[in-house]
Design a protein around this motif. Structure first.
Motif, short mmCIF file in Angstrom:
data_model
loop_
_atom_site.label_atom_id
_atom_site.label_comp_id
_atom_site.label_asym_id
_atom_site.label_seq_id
_atom_site.Cartn_x
_atom_site.Cartn_y
_atom_site.Cartn_z
N LEU A 27 -4.65 -11.09 14.96
CA LEU A 27 -5.64 -10.90 15.30
C LEU A 27 -6.58 -11.71 15.64
CD1 LEU A 27 -7.32 -8.81 17.40
CD2 LEU A 27 -8.10 -7.52 15.45
N ASN A 29 -10.08 -13.60 16.22
CA ASN A 29 -12.45 -13.10 17.20
C ASN A 29 -12.29 -14.44 17.75
OD1 ASN A 29 -13.27 -15.44 14.72
ND2 ASN A 29 -14.07 -14.35 14.00
N THR A 34 -8.21 -16.36 12.40
CA THR A 34 -7.40 -14.61 12.43
C THR A 34 -8.16 -14.26 10.94
OG1 THR A 34 -5.79 -16.57 12.12
CG2 THR A 34 -5.12 -14.37 11.70
N GLY A 36 -6.87 -10.66 11.40
CA GLY A 36 -5.79 -9.43 11.10
C GLY A 36 -4.23 -9.49 11.34
N ARG A 37 -3.32 -8.78 11.12
CA ARG A 37 -1.99 -9.54 11.50
C ARG A 37 -1.47 -7.54 11.30
NH1 ARG A 37 0.91 -11.40 6.12
NH2 ARG A 37 0.89 -10.17 4.82
N PHE A 61 0.41 -5.52 7.19
CA PHE A 61 -1.10 -4.91 8.00
C PHE A 61 -1.77 -5.93 7.01
CE2 PHE A 61 -4.51 -2.51 7.65
CZ PHE A 61 -5.02 -2.20 8.75
N GLU A 62 -2.56 -6.44 7.47
CA GLU A 62 -3.74 -6.68 6.65
C GLU A 62 -4.79 -7.04 8.02
OE1 GLU A 62 -4.06 -7.29 3.86
OE2 GLU A 62 -1.71 -7.36 2.75
N CYS A 63 -6.16 -7.17 7.49
CA CYS A 63 -7.17 -6.79 8.18
C CYS A 63 -9.12 -6.65 7.38
CB CYS A 63 -7.29 -5.55 9.48
SG CYS A 63 -8.59 -5.71 10.55
N ALA A 69 -11.17 -3.74 14.79
CA ALA A 69 -10.45 -4.93 14.42
C ALA A 69 -8.67 -3.75 14.51
CB ALA A 69 -10.50 -5.81 14.17
N ALA A 70 -8.59 -2.97 12.93
CA ALA A 70 -7.54 -2.40 12.71
C ALA A 70 -7.10 -1.56 13.93
CB ALA A 70 -8.23 -1.04 11.28
N LEU A 73 -4.39 -3.14 15.67
CA LEU A 73 -3.10 -3.70 15.32
C LEU A 73 -2.80 -2.68 15.38
CD1 LEU A 73 -5.28 -5.83 12.89
CD2 LEU A 73 -3.81 -6.64 14.44
N TYR A 124 -8.34 -0.39 3.32
CA TYR A 124 -7.16 0.25 4.33
C TYR A 124 -7.50 1.94 4.37
CZ TYR A 124 -6.05 -4.60 4.42
OH TYR A 124 -6.07 -6.16 4.67
#
Length: 283
Positions: A27, A29, A34, A36-37, A61-63, A69-70, A73, A124
């Motif tokens: 993801l 902005n 980057t 998020g993923r 998942f990372e954000c 944003a989360a 994803l 998270y």
């Protein structure tokens, strides 16, 4: 390590691709940074294994600390899995074996992360719960001093087992390392296969586990129980290598290898991590 993550998504390295598929997103902005993923996957061997409905998985998942944003994803995963016929989403989990990157860390943030284990920001949990995820089961990690005494109950049971001449408990001998994959295959399938949604372990998978363990394994941490010469239990541990890997920034290149060697010589690692354990039900 970067290569450990990439191996999950490499069909040549991850046997789950033989009966599954996965996809990854990042993801960005407005500044093309980057933020998020996430990954989603379908494993046909576990789609209905222990589930009331076809269930896919999501993970890695990372954000940043941003609920919108989360949710973007999460929605990507949901839409992709729905298109694949899934009616539920399990996560965060791994696309493959459950011995790595499984679950969301809820407590224990004061402890250093272990190698191949999820270690996430505390916020998270709020993202997952707000989206609708619910606890499926709690997965606990316990730690204790290696040199500490056994509890009285365990000590009594150990003494009882030691009196039976048909049992033998020890770490692997050097000449037995060639049999390690076969031993793991035998004990694991008796102790764990078809219990708690665990599929059978093939000999090929056991050989892959040994191959992955080989660069860092210590024979003295591979402990087996034998009954009349046949393996019936194991407690397999590895040096908790994240105590060294944290210095290489994910990259085991030449500089990373030199750092690894240096910290190995310094005996930086003072911890072992149990990865597989079990006892055949008959014993």
């Amino acid at each position: 390590l970067d290569k450990d993550i990439e191996s999950v998504f490499n069909p040549e390295a991850n046997k789950a691709f033989r009966h599954g598929e996965c996809i990854r997103w990042i993801l960005l902005n407005d500044q093309s940074e980057t933020i998020g993923r996430v990954a989603a996957f379908v494993n046909q061997k576990t789609v209905t294994n222990g589930n009331d409905q076809p269930t896919g998985g999501m993970g890695f998942f990372e954000c940043i600390h941003d609920k919108d944003a989360a949710f973007l994803l999460f929605n990507q995963c949901k839409e992709w899995l729905t298109a694949k016929g899934m009616e539920a989403m399990d996560g965060p989990i791994n696309f493959g074996n459950r011995d790595r990157w499984w679950g969301l860390l809820l407590e224990g943030f004061e402890n250093e992360p272990n190698y191949l284990c999820n270690y996430n920001f505390p916020y998270y949990k709020n993202f997952f719960e707000a989206y609708g995820f619910q606890v499926y089961f709690y997965q606990l990690t316990f730690h204790r001093s290696v040199a500490g005494p056994l509890s009285p109950k365990l000590a009594i049971k150990a003494e009882m087992a030691a009196k039976d001449p048909d049992y033998e408990f020890r770490h692997l001998r050097k000449e037995e390392l060639k049999n390690l994959a076969e031993y793991i295959h035998t004990v694991y399938n008796k102790a764990w296969a078809n219990r708690f949604e665990n599929p059978e372990l093939t000999l090929l998978q056991a050989q892959l586990i040994v191959k992955q363990m080989k660069p860092i394994m210590d024979r003295r941490l591979l402990y087996f129980g034998f009954y009349k010469g046949e393996p019936v239990s194991f407690f397999l541990s590895l040096p908790e290598i994240n105590q060294i890997f944290k210095y290489v920034n994910g990259n085991l290149n030449l500089i990373g290898k030199l750092k690894f060697l240096w910290h190995t010589l310094l005996r930086t690692n003072r911890k072992a991590f149990g990865i597989l354990f079990g006892v055949a039900p008959d014993h």
